[in-house]
Design a protein around this motif. Structure first.
Motif, PDB file in Angstrom:
ATOM      1  N   ARG A  34      14.143   9.730   9.741  1.00 33.80           N
ATOM      2  CA  ARG A  34      12.927   9.725   8.925  1.00 33.80           C
ATOM      3  C   ARG A  34      12.740   8.370   8.243  1.00 33.80           C
ATOM      4  N   LEU A  35      13.849   7.766   7.804  1.00 33.19           N
ATOM      5  CA  LEU A  35      13.765   6.446   7.202  1.00 33.19           C
ATOM      6  C   LEU A  35      13.301   5.411   8.227  1.00 33.19           C
ATOM      7  N   CYS A  36      13.824   5.483   9.434  1.00 35.19           N
ATOM      8  CA  CYS A  36      13.380   4.576  10.505  1.00 35.19           C
ATOM      9  C   CYS A  36      11.885   4.759  10.754  1.00 35.19           C
ATOM     10  N   ASN A  37      11.414   5.989  10.756  1.00 34.04           N
ATOM     11  CA  ASN A  37       9.986   6.260  10.931  1.00 34.04           C
ATOM     12  C   ASN A  37       9.171   5.696   9.768  1.00 34.04           C
ATOM     13  N   LEU A  38       9.695   5.835   8.556  1.00 29.52           N
ATOM     14  CA  LEU A  38       9.013   5.294   7.383  1.00 29.52           C
ATOM     15  C   LEU A  38       8.881   3.774   7.490  1.00 29.52           C
ATOM     16  N   LEU A  39       9.929   3.124   7.943  1.00 34.24           N
ATOM     17  CA  LEU A  39       9.879   1.671   8.107  1.00 34.24           C
ATOM     18  C   LEU A  39       8.866   1.277   9.181  1.00 34.24           C
ATOM     19  N   LYS A  40       8.789   2.061  10.259  1.00 35.03           N
ATOM     20  CA  LYS A  40       7.773   1.806  11.288  1.00 35.03           C
ATOM     21  C   LYS A  40       6.370   1.971  10.723  1.00 35.03           C
ATOM     22  N   LEU A  41       6.170   2.992   9.906  1.00 33.35           N
ATOM     23  CA  LEU A  41       4.872   3.215   9.275  1.00 33.35           C
ATOM     24  C   LEU A  41       4.516   2.043   8.363  1.00 33.35           C
ATOM     25  N   GLN A  42       5.477   1.576   7.576  1.00 41.10           N
ATOM     26  CA  GLN A  42       5.225   0.437   6.695  1.00 41.10           C
ATOM     27  C   GLN A  42       4.849  -0.808   7.497  1.00 41.10           C
ATOM     28  N   GLU A  43       5.573  -1.082   8.563  1.00 36.17           N
ATOM     29  CA  GLU A  43       5.271  -2.256   9.397  1.00 36.17           C
ATOM     30  C   GLU A  43       3.889  -2.130  10.035  1.00 36.17           C
ATOM     31  N   THR A  44       3.534  -0.931  10.462  1.00 35.10           N
ATOM     32  CA  THR A  44       2.221  -0.696  11.051  1.00 35.10           C
ATOM     33  C   THR A  44       1.126  -0.912  10.018  1.00 35.10           C
ATOM     34  N   LEU A  45       1.342  -0.405   8.804  1.00 35.55           N
ATOM     35  CA  LEU A  45       0.366  -0.615   7.733  1.00 35.55           C
ATOM     36  C   LEU A  45       0.217  -2.092   7.405  1.00 35.55           C
ATOM     37  N   ASP A  46       1.321  -2.826   7.415  1.00 35.76           N
ATOM     38  CA  ASP A  46       1.238  -4.276   7.192  1.00 35.76           C
ATOM     39  C   ASP A  46       0.326  -4.937   8.217  1.00 35.76           C
ATOM     40  N   ILE A  47       0.474  -4.566   9.467  1.00 38.40           N
ATOM     41  CA  ILE A  47      -0.352  -5.142  10.532  1.00 38.40           C
ATOM     42  C   ILE A  47      -1.820  -4.794  10.312  1.00 38.40           C
ATOM     43  N   LEU A  48      -2.093  -3.532  10.011  1.00 36.42           N
ATOM     44  CA  LEU A  48      -3.481  -3.099   9.803  1.00 36.42           C
ATOM     45  C   LEU A  48      -4.097  -3.753   8.572  1.00 36.42           C
ATOM     46  N   LEU A  49      -3.321  -3.868   7.507  1.00 31.87           N
ATOM     47  CA  LEU A  49      -3.837  -4.518   6.299  1.00 31.87           C
ATOM     48  C   LEU A  49      -4.112  -5.997   6.553  1.00 31.87           C
ATOM     49  N   ASP A  50      -3.252  -6.641   7.329  1.00 28.49           N
ATOM     50  CA  ASP A  50      -3.506  -8.038   7.700  1.00 28.49           C
ATOM     51  C   ASP A  50      -4.828  -8.171   8.429  1.00 28.49           C
ATOM     52  N   GLU A  51      -5.140  -7.232   9.307  1.00 24.85           N
ATOM     53  CA  GLU A  51      -6.405  -7.276  10.038  1.00 24.85           C
ATOM     54  C   GLU A  51      -7.593  -7.250   9.070  1.00 24.85           C
ATOM     55  N   MET A  52      -7.501  -6.407   8.057  1.00 29.45           N
ATOM     56  CA  MET A  52      -8.581  -6.353   7.065  1.00 29.45           C
ATOM     57  C   MET A  52      -8.612  -7.616   6.218  1.00 29.45           C
ATOM     58  N   TYR A  53      -7.456  -8.120   5.882  1.00 33.51           N
ATOM     59  CA  TYR A  53      -7.369  -9.313   5.054  1.00 33.51           C
ATOM     60  C   TYR A  53      -8.038 -10.506   5.739  1.00 33.51           C
ATOM     61  N   TYR A  54      -7.887 -10.604   7.041  1.00 33.72           N
ATOM     62  CA  TYR A  54      -8.408 -11.759   7.778  1.00 33.72           C
ATOM     63  C   TYR A  54      -9.931 -11.837   7.759  1.00 33.72           C
ATOM     64  N   ILE A  55     -10.616 -10.735   7.486  1.00 33.28           N
ATOM     65  CA  ILE A  55     -12.080 -10.826   7.448  1.00 33.28           C
ATOM     66  C   ILE A  55     -12.619 -11.101   6.038  1.00 33.28           C
ATOM     67  N   CYS A  56     -11.763 -11.066   5.038  1.00 29.51           N
ATOM     68  CA  CYS A  56     -12.227 -11.293   3.662  1.00 29.51           C
ATOM     69  C   CYS A  56     -12.875 -12.673   3.462  1.00 29.51           C
ATOM     70  N   PRO A  57     -12.391 -13.744   4.070  1.00 33.44           N
ATOM     71  CA  PRO A  57     -13.058 -15.046   3.896  1.00 33.44           C
ATOM     72  C   PRO A  57     -14.494 -15.084   4.425  1.00 33.44           C
ATOM     73  N   TYR A  58     -14.879 -14.122   5.237  1.00 27.88           N
ATOM     74  CA  TYR A  58     -16.250 -14.081   5.737  1.00 27.88           C
ATOM     75  C   TYR A  58     -17.258 -13.822   4.612  1.00 27.88           C
ATOM     76  N   ARG A  59     -16.768 -13.545   3.429  1.00 31.27           N
ATOM     77  CA  ARG A  59     -17.627 -13.367   2.261  1.00 31.27           C
ATOM     78  C   ARG A  59     -18.443 -14.630   1.998  1.00 31.27           C
ATOM     79  N   GLU A  60     -17.896 -15.761   2.378  1.00 28.41           N
ATOM     80  CA  GLU A  60     -18.538 -17.055   2.124  1.00 28.41           C
ATOM     81  C   GLU A  60     -19.559 -17.438   3.200  1.00 28.41           C
ATOM     82  N   LYS A  61     -19.698 -16.655   4.254  1.00 26.36           N
ATOM     83  CA  LYS A  61     -20.650 -16.963   5.320  1.00 26.36           C
ATOM     84  C   LYS A  61     -22.073 -16.676   4.865  1.00 26.36           C
TER      85      LYS A  61
END
Length: 92
Positions: A34-61
């Motif tokens: 379960r801990l290994c699964n939790l770590l996988k979930l955290q890593e997956t969330l990091d990737i998904l959050l990075d995807e959202m973060y990368y579009i934030c600078p488009y605010r200046e367009k």
């Protein structure tokens, strides 16, 4: 060929099924998995959050649609920040 449209809930169900259970049971061997699964979930969330973060600078367009997407991401981040702050304050 049209791609099937899945709801956010359906996508989350699929993702969580692929990752596996994360809730501990009190059994050392099961909880290790379960801990290994939790770590996988955290890593997956990091990737998904990075995807959202990368579009934030488009605010200046200048294009409205680009600003709208960035604003939507930023609004979501602010909402989750406030939720996390409330959660962490109650933890202490």
């Amino acid at each position: 060929m049209n791609k099937p449209r899945l709801s956010s809930s359906q996508l989350a169900d699929i993702l969580l099924s692929l990752i596996g259970d994360i809730e501990p049971t009190g059994d050392t061997f099961i909880d290790h998995d379960r801990l290994c699964n939790l770590l996988k979930l955290q890593e997956t969330l990091d990737i998904l959050l990075d995807e959202m973060y990368y579009i934030c600078p488009y605010r200046e367009k200048t294009e409205f649609s680009m600003q709208r997407n960035a604003d939507t991401a930023l609004d979501w981040f602010e909402e989750k920040r406030d939720w996390m702050n409330d959660f962490l304050r109650r933890r202490k």
